[in-house]
Write an enzyme that holds these catalytic residues in place. Structure first.
Site, PDB file in Angstrom:
ATOM      1  N   LYS A  55     -17.613  -0.993   5.471  1.00 25.97           N
ATOM      2  CA  LYS A  55     -18.006  -1.962   4.453  1.00 25.97           C
ATOM      3  C   LYS A  55     -19.506  -1.918   4.134  1.00 25.97           C
ATOM      4  CE  LYS A  55     -17.178  -6.789   3.246  1.00 25.97           C
ATOM      5  NZ  LYS A  55     -16.629  -8.081   3.707  1.00 25.97           N
ATOM      6  N   MET A  64      24.117   9.454   2.981  1.00 21.97           N
ATOM      7  CA  MET A  64      23.929  10.762   3.598  1.00 21.97           C
ATOM      8  C   MET A  64      24.190  10.705   5.104  1.00 21.97           C
ATOM      9  SD  MET A  64      23.368  13.850   3.147  1.00 21.97           S
ATOM     10  CE  MET A  64      22.417  14.540   1.815  1.00 21.97           C
ATOM     11  N   PHE A 116     -12.010  -7.319  13.839  1.00 22.13           N
ATOM     12  CA  PHE A 116     -10.915  -7.813  13.011  1.00 22.13           C
ATOM     13  C   PHE A 116     -10.512  -6.755  11.986  1.00 22.13           C
ATOM     14  CE2 PHE A 116      -9.631 -10.106   9.071  1.00 22.13           C
ATOM     15  CZ  PHE A 116      -8.395 -10.526   9.545  1.00 22.13           C
ATOM     16  N   GLN A 117      -9.250  -6.450  11.924  1.00 25.96           N
ATOM     17  CA  GLN A 117      -8.677  -5.456  11.005  1.00 25.96           C
ATOM     18  C   GLN A 117      -9.304  -4.081  11.151  1.00 25.96           C
ATOM     19  OE1 GLN A 117      -8.409  -7.206   7.009  1.00 25.96           O
ATOM     20  NE2 GLN A 117      -6.383  -7.952   7.619  1.00 25.96           N
ATOM     21  N   GLU A 171       0.818  -1.219   0.000  1.00 29.69           N
ATOM     22  CA  GLU A 171       0.000   0.000   0.000  1.00 29.69           C
ATOM     23  C   GLU A 171       0.850   1.267   0.000  1.00 29.69           C
ATOM     24  OE1 GLU A 171      -0.543  -2.604   1.917  1.00 29.69           O
ATOM     25  OE2 GLU A 171      -2.630  -3.244   1.648  1.00 29.69           O
TER      26      GLU A 171
HETATM   27  C1  LIG Z   1      18.126  15.217   2.587  1.00 27.98           C
HETATM   28  C2  LIG Z   1      17.375  16.493   2.321  1.00 27.98           C
HETATM   29  C3  LIG Z   1      18.085  17.669   2.108  1.00 27.98           C
HETATM   30  C4  LIG Z   1      17.425  18.848   1.785  1.00 27.98           C
HETATM   31  N1  LIG Z   1      18.158  19.962   1.497  1.00 27.98           N
HETATM   32  C5  LIG Z   1      17.536  21.056   0.993  1.00 27.98           C
HETATM   33  C6  LIG Z   1      18.290  22.179   0.516  1.00 27.98           C
HETATM   34  O1  LIG Z   1      19.512  22.209   0.546  1.00 27.98           O
HETATM   35  N2  LIG Z   1      17.607  23.212  -0.015  1.00 27.98           N
HETATM   36  C7  LIG Z   1      16.227  23.222  -0.091  1.00 27.98           C
HETATM   37  O2  LIG Z   1      15.669  24.178  -0.618  1.00 27.98           O
HETATM   38  N3  LIG Z   1      15.512  22.207   0.388  1.00 27.98           N
HETATM   39  C8  LIG Z   1      16.124  21.113   0.913  1.00 27.98           C
HETATM   40  N4  LIG Z   1      15.360  20.053   1.345  1.00 27.98           N
HETATM   41  C9  LIG Z   1      13.892  20.155   1.268  1.00 27.98           C
HETATM   42  C10 LIG Z   1      13.289  20.893   2.471  1.00 27.98           C
HETATM   43  O3  LIG Z   1      13.227  20.013   3.555  1.00 27.98           O
HETATM   44  C11 LIG Z   1      11.867  21.416   2.153  1.00 27.98           C
HETATM   45  O4  LIG Z   1      11.054  20.373   1.728  1.00 27.98           O
HETATM   46  C12 LIG Z   1      11.840  22.481   1.079  1.00 27.98           C
HETATM   47  O5  LIG Z   1      12.867  23.422   1.259  1.00 27.98           O
HETATM   48  C13 LIG Z   1      10.501  23.209   1.090  1.00 27.98           C
HETATM   49  O6  LIG Z   1      10.297  23.853  -0.110  1.00 27.98           O
HETATM   50  P1  LIG Z   1       9.323  25.105  -0.262  1.00 27.98           P
HETATM   51  O7  LIG Z   1       9.723  26.192   0.665  1.00 27.98           O
HETATM   52  O8  LIG Z   1       9.294  25.405  -1.710  1.00 27.98           O
HETATM   53  O9  LIG Z   1       7.913  24.632   0.283  1.00 27.98           O
HETATM   54  P2  LIG Z   1       6.836  23.556  -0.150  1.00 27.98           P
HETATM   55  O10 LIG Z   1       6.870  22.473   0.845  1.00 27.98           O
HETATM   56  O11 LIG Z   1       6.896  23.217  -1.574  1.00 27.98           O
HETATM   57  O12 LIG Z   1       5.535  24.413   0.171  1.00 27.98           O
HETATM   58  C14 LIG Z   1       4.922  25.220  -0.774  1.00 27.98           C
HETATM   59  C15 LIG Z   1       4.542  26.573  -0.201  1.00 27.98           C
HETATM   60  O13 LIG Z   1       3.804  27.250  -1.209  1.00 27.98           O
HETATM   61  C16 LIG Z   1       2.503  27.568  -0.762  1.00 27.98           C
HETATM   62  N5  LIG Z   1       1.574  27.343  -1.857  1.00 27.98           N
HETATM   63  C17 LIG Z   1       1.107  26.167  -2.326  1.00 27.98           C
HETATM   64  N6  LIG Z   1       0.276  26.364  -3.360  1.00 27.98           N
HETATM   65  C18 LIG Z   1       0.216  27.701  -3.550  1.00 27.98           C
HETATM   66  C19 LIG Z   1      -0.468  28.548  -4.461  1.00 27.98           C
HETATM   67  N7  LIG Z   1      -1.270  28.045  -5.404  1.00 27.98           N
HETATM   68  N8  LIG Z   1      -0.300  29.879  -4.364  1.00 27.98           N
HETATM   69  C20 LIG Z   1       0.490  30.407  -3.403  1.00 27.98           C
HETATM   70  N9  LIG Z   1       1.164  29.676  -2.531  1.00 27.98           N
HETATM   71  C21 LIG Z   1       1.035  28.332  -2.596  1.00 27.98           C
HETATM   72  C22 LIG Z   1       2.248  26.664   0.424  1.00 27.98           C
HETATM   73  O14 LIG Z   1       1.323  27.267   1.314  1.00 27.98           O
HETATM   74  C23 LIG Z   1       3.648  26.495   1.024  1.00 27.98           C
HETATM   75  O15 LIG Z   1       3.951  27.544   1.902  1.00 27.98           O
HETATM   76  C24 LIG Z   1      16.006  18.876   1.720  1.00 27.98           C
HETATM   77  C25 LIG Z   1      15.294  17.721   1.979  1.00 27.98           C
HETATM   78  C26 LIG Z   1      15.957  16.532   2.260  1.00 27.98           C
HETATM   79  C27 LIG Z   1      15.150  15.290   2.487  1.00 27.98           C
HETATM   80  C1  LIG Z   2      12.265   5.958   5.724  1.00 25.67           C
HETATM   81  C2  LIG Z   2      13.515   6.637   6.133  1.00 25.67           C
HETATM   82  N1  LIG Z   2      14.331   6.082   7.063  1.00 25.67           N
HETATM   83  C3  LIG Z   2      15.479   6.695   7.421  1.00 25.67           C
HETATM   84  C4  LIG Z   2      15.828   7.909   6.876  1.00 25.67           C
HETATM   85  C5  LIG Z   2      17.122   8.598   7.290  1.00 25.67           C
HETATM   86  N2  LIG Z   2      18.045   8.708   6.145  1.00 25.67           N
HETATM   87  C6  LIG Z   2      18.161   9.824   5.424  1.00 25.67           C
HETATM   88  S1  LIG Z   2      19.207   9.677   4.150  1.00 25.67           S
HETATM   89  C7  LIG Z   2      19.562   8.085   4.556  1.00 25.67           C
HETATM   90  C8  LIG Z   2      20.549   7.268   3.752  1.00 25.67           C
HETATM   91  C9  LIG Z   2      20.010   6.917   2.433  1.00 25.67           C
HETATM   92  O1  LIG Z   2      20.877   5.944   1.881  1.00 25.67           O
HETATM   93  P1  LIG Z   2      20.807   5.554   0.358  1.00 25.67           P
HETATM   94  O2  LIG Z   2      19.404   5.334  -0.060  1.00 25.67           O
HETATM   95  O3  LIG Z   2      21.751   4.461   0.112  1.00 25.67           O
HETATM   96  O4  LIG Z   2      21.244   6.894  -0.376  1.00 25.67           O
HETATM   97  P2  LIG Z   2      22.632   7.694  -0.422  1.00 25.67           P
HETATM   98  O5  LIG Z   2      22.556   8.739   0.629  1.00 25.67           O
HETATM   99  O6  LIG Z   2      23.738   6.716  -0.212  1.00 25.67           O
HETATM  100  O7  LIG Z   2      22.597   8.274  -1.796  1.00 25.67           O
HETATM  101  C10 LIG Z   2      18.853   7.692   5.694  1.00 25.67           C
HETATM  102  C11 LIG Z   2      18.955   6.381   6.328  1.00 25.67           C
HETATM  103  C12 LIG Z   2      14.935   8.459   5.931  1.00 25.67           C
HETATM  104  N3  LIG Z   2      15.150   9.652   5.367  1.00 25.67           N
HETATM  105  N4  LIG Z   2      13.814   7.813   5.562  1.00 25.67           N
END
Ligand SMILES: Cc1cc2nc3c(=O)[nH]c(=O)nc-3n(C[C@H](O)[C@H](O)[C@H](O)COP(=O)(O)OP(=O)(O)OC[C@H]3O[C@@H](n4cnc5c(N)ncnc54)[C@H](O)[C@@H]3O)c2cc1C
Ligand SMILES: Cc1ncc(C[n+]2csc(CCOP(=O)(O)OP(=O)(O)O)c2C)c(N)n1
Lengths: 560, 161
Positions: free
Chosen positions: A161, A472, A111-112, A49
């Site tokens: 259901k 990472m 159940f479930q 799922e």
């Molecule tokens: C490993 C990892 C590393 C990351 N590193 C970075 C990084 O270096 N840099 C980075 O930028 N991010 C990074 N992120 C992502 C970060 O965590 C956020 O998800 C991201 O920065 C959010 O983007 P955003 O501000 O565009 O918001 P979003 O989450 O895209 O939100 C959208 C915003 O727009 C508004 N909005 C939506 N629809 C409309 C509309 N029609 N009109 C007006 N407003 C609207 C919403 O209200 C909201 O405030 C990383 C994520 C991970 C997992």
């Molecule tokens: C479901 C979930 N569990 C744990 C994490 C924490 N986490 C962030 S990055 C990462 C490593 C990811 O490893 P891999 O998919 O091999 O990617 P790489 O960073 O090596 O490119 C982990 C464990 C996560 N983001 N999501």
């Protein structure tokens, strides 16, 4: 005409324009699956799922339409949770139908039985437990309306259901949505728009900081007009990638923790920040009081709660990005001169481009693979990602041309997102090349969906950047925990080529730099099944540049 | 940090209170008190919430509440001219030596004695929070055995809703 609840449900889905649903059957949804059996709505059978939920999410992000998934009660429904939370954090429009035990059994630990409306309360935009068959049509209409309007998000509809099994008289006409606590945002404060225009005219060092809201508002054209009219450099968040062409001379790439040096420097020096559909996430701002220290801030967002949540704003504008930008653009004088500011930024771009080293062991550098994928697809592919280093390199080294072509879990950072999302995207856009850039860790979280991709003959390409590490996390252990690689070495792994073949997919292993291009070309030719590409890359490559957590954007590590 | 009273009108449906309290828990806002009740319109309930926070927090609370589909209206009535009431029931130790004294206090506060036991009295009082605090304090020296206090309900004076 007398119709069963389940038949009414499918009738309503068609009215909402749904052509595809992703799901997995079970006891509580037997009536729904019986109705699906002779419906012309396409049902895609996932293998878990969670896969169905991410596929519906990928379908939604690639098209802008509402993604739909279905699960049975209890464990089926709880398996959706990660998918729902992922969509919620990234504001993705989705409606998730969950089966529920019969009304008479609810609350008796049947159940479930799982209290799915209770469980999903904090991770949905709204949810419903349908109490009678007469309510099905209204609830479905409200659910789609809420999911897609204003700030989009997932809505869960829990269907007992018996409610699906019972028949009632149904004429097919449905009343208009009437929710007094929920209004669709229209218009904007024109005083604030005029003030924004004044700020833009006066600014000497403006920067546009654009995000996911530009994409969900379909406002890329308006954003481009704003930028080009005044020659304003544009940086995007991870979620905003693609809303402004990466090849445009004003593009700064991504900002934030793993943003480009020039984007982060621009934020540090700007005197005006035009924040468009962004939420000032901590991965973007770093230490919040040193973020854009010299800038006035204009913030355009549809969600009033986002404005002023993390930073103080000088010009708050609540409204649809598209509408507000049109209003601003209309009042804007064009600027011809290429300013000192533009030249400064060009110098930074030249001095601090994204760059990476070589592998001491002669292994393939992961960044090189992304560059090759770009060279071969030229921004025309849909790229999905898993989470971790793979995700950051995919954000940095591919130049996205269009919105809705970079699908990634930003807010929740869900490993296992990319592959099922790619399946959803491929089903939505069969003519597009769809590539999941994966890590060897993440891909194992939803690898079972190979079964789905093979069954529906979906030529999705999975590029595993195989570093045999949870890369990472290893990087952080290297930088901040003295190189103690606690439980991040995952070199005990399956033979991905054999694994692919076991599913009747194509598997390839690439160990030499010289083979990267040829292998990719070969994979791009496949048209009837998924391809798993196992790239053996440098094991300890790090993502740079990097703002250490809690640090300031102008204090970046690496990439000088 | 000031106490704010928010008057929130919501759909009178099952689960709405949970939505509101879940929001407070998840966003780590502190509820001082919360009361729910029917209104003149049977499809609408009113939740009166007392919450502590500075202006920014209250603004966020209000905006986040508005995002709930079942929330119809949020009004901060802290600085409005309004009538506020709480109800308290206090079971207080009362042997023969002190009964008269307690009765006197009850009279001063225009409270009522609603039950007389062998060694205890139950006092009922209504009023704004300050009055309820005061009566509690006055009865404390006698020994409070049990106390239940409702949250605050409030209504704005004059024409405004
Ligand atoms: C490993 C990892 C590393 C990351 N590193 C970075 C990084 O270096 N840099 C980075 O930028 N991010 C990074 N992120 C992502 C970060 O965590 C956020 O998800 C991201 O920065 C959010 O983007 P955003 O501000 O565009 O918001 P979003 O989450 O895209 O939100 C959208 C915003 O727009 C508004 N909005 C939506 N629809 C409309 C509309 N029609 N009109 C007006 N407003 C609207 C919403 O209200 C909201 O405030 C990383 C994520 C991970 C997992
Ligand atoms: C479901 C979930 N569990 C744990 C994490 C924490 N986490 C962030 S990055 C990462 C490593 C990811 O490893 P891999 O998919 O091999 O990617 P790489 O960073 O090596 O490119 C982990 C464990 C996560 N983001 N999501």
């Amino acid at each position: 005409m007398k119709l069963k609840g389940a038949e009414i449900l499918l009738h309503c889905l068609k009215e909402e324009g749904v052509d595809t649903v992703f799901g997995y059957p079970g006891g509580a949804v037997l009536p729904i699956y019986d109705a699906i059996y002779d419906s012309d709505i396409r049902h895609i059978l996932a293998r878990h799922e969670q896969g169905a939920a991410h596929a519906a999410d990928g379908y939604a992000r690639a098209t802008g339409k509402v993604g739909v998934c279905i699960s049975t009660s209890g464990p089926g429904a709880t398996n959706l949770i990660t998918g729902i939370a992922t969509a919620n954090m990234d504001s993705v429009p989705m409606v998730c139908f969950t089966g529920q035990v019969g009304s008479a059994l609810i609350g008796r630990d049947a159940f479930q039985e799982a209290d799915i409306t209770g469980i999903t309360l904090p991770i949905t935009k709204h949810n419903y437990l349908v109490e009678k068959t007469e309510d099905v049509a209204r609830v479905v209409k409200e659910a789609f309306h809420i999911a897609r309007s204003n700030r989009p998000g997932p809505v869960v509809v829990d269907l007992p259901k018996d409610i699906m099994e019972n028949s009632i008289e149904f004429k097919g006409d449905r009343e208009e949505v009437n929710l007094r606590g929920y209004r669709v945002m229209k218009g904007y404060n024109s005083g604030q728009v005029i003030s924004a225009v004044e700020h833009i005219h006066k600014a000497e060092r403006p920067v546009i900081y654009a995000g996911g809201g530009v994409i969900s508002s379909n406002a890329s054209a308006e954003l481009r007009e704003l930028a080009e009219k005044r020659k304003i450099p544009v940086t995007t968040t991870l979620m905003g990638i693609g809303c402004f062409p990466g090849t445009n001379y004003l593009a700064l790439g991504m900002l934030g923790m793993h943003g480009t040096r020039y984007a982060n420097y621009a934020i540090g020096e700007a005197d005006l920040l035009i924040a468009v559909g962004v939420r000032f996430d901590d991965r973007v701002t770093g230490k919040i009081d040193t973020f854009a220290p010299h800038a006035r801030v204009i913030h355009i967002d549809i969600d009033a709660a986002e404005i002023g949540k993390n930073v103080d704003v000088d010009v708050p504008i609540v409204g649809q990005v598209k509408e507000v930008l049109q209003a601003i653009n209309q009042r804007l004088d064009e600027l011809d001169t290429y300013s000192e500011w533009n030249k400064t930024i060009d110098r930074w771009k030249e001095e601090f481009p994204l760059r990476y080293g070589t592998s001491s062991k002669g292994r393939i550098m992961p960044q090189h693979i992304i560059e090759k994928i770009y060279a071969l697809t030229q921004g025309e592919a849909i790229i999905t990602t898993e989470v971790g280093q793979n995700q950051m390199w995919a954000a940095q080294y591919y130049k996205y041309k269009y919105p809705r072509t970079f699908l990634t879990s930003g807010g929740l950072g869900t490993m296992g997102y990319g592959f099922p999302a790619a399946i959803g995207a491929k089903i939505a856009c069969p003519d597009k090349t769809v590539i999941d850039i994966a890590g060897d860790g993440s891909i194992q979280m939803n690898i079972q969906e190979l079964g789905t991709a093979v069954q529906y003959k979906l030529p999705v390409i999975i590029c595993i950047l195989n570093n045999q590490f949870l890369g990472m996390v290893r990087q952080w252990q290297g930088l901040f925990y003295g190189g103690r690689y606690s439980f991040t070495d995952i070199s005990h792994q399956p033979d991905f080529v054999k694994l692919a073949e076991a599913y009747d997919a194509i598997g390839m292993r690439i160990k030499d730099v010289g083979d990267v291009d040829g292998a990719l070309q070969e994979a791009l030719k496949v048209s009837d099944r998924p391809v798993v590409m196992d790239f053996w890359v440098e094991r300890e490559a790090d993502v740079y540049p990097m703002v250490p957590p809690g640090g300031s954007l102008f204090n970046m590590l690496g990439g000088e | 940090m000031k106490k704010h009273t928010l008057s929130v009108t919501v759909e009178n449906k099952p689960g709405v209170l949970t939505r509101v309290t879940t929001l407070f828990r998840r966003r780590v806002y502190n509820i001082e008190s919360l009361t729910v009740g029917a209104t003149e319109n049977p499809t609408i309930s009113r939740i009166t919430i007392v919450v502590t926070g500075d202006k920014k927090i209250i603004e966020q609370v209000t905006k986040q509440l508005y995002k709930l589909v079942d929330v119809i209206k949020v009004v901060d009535i802290t600085d409005e001219r309004s009538v506020e009431r709480e109800l308290v029931l206090i079971k207080v130790k009362a042997d023969n030596n002190v009964r008269a004294e307690i009765v006197q206090i009850v009279d001063i506060f225009r409270a009522r004695i609603v039950d007389i036991g062998r060694n205890t009295l139950i006092v009922e009082a209504t009023g704004d929070s300050r009055k309820i605090d005061a009566i509690e304090e006055s009865l404390n020296p006698f020994g409070i055995v049990e106390l239940v206090r409702t949250g605050k309900i409030a209504i704005v004076r004059g024409g405004k809703a």
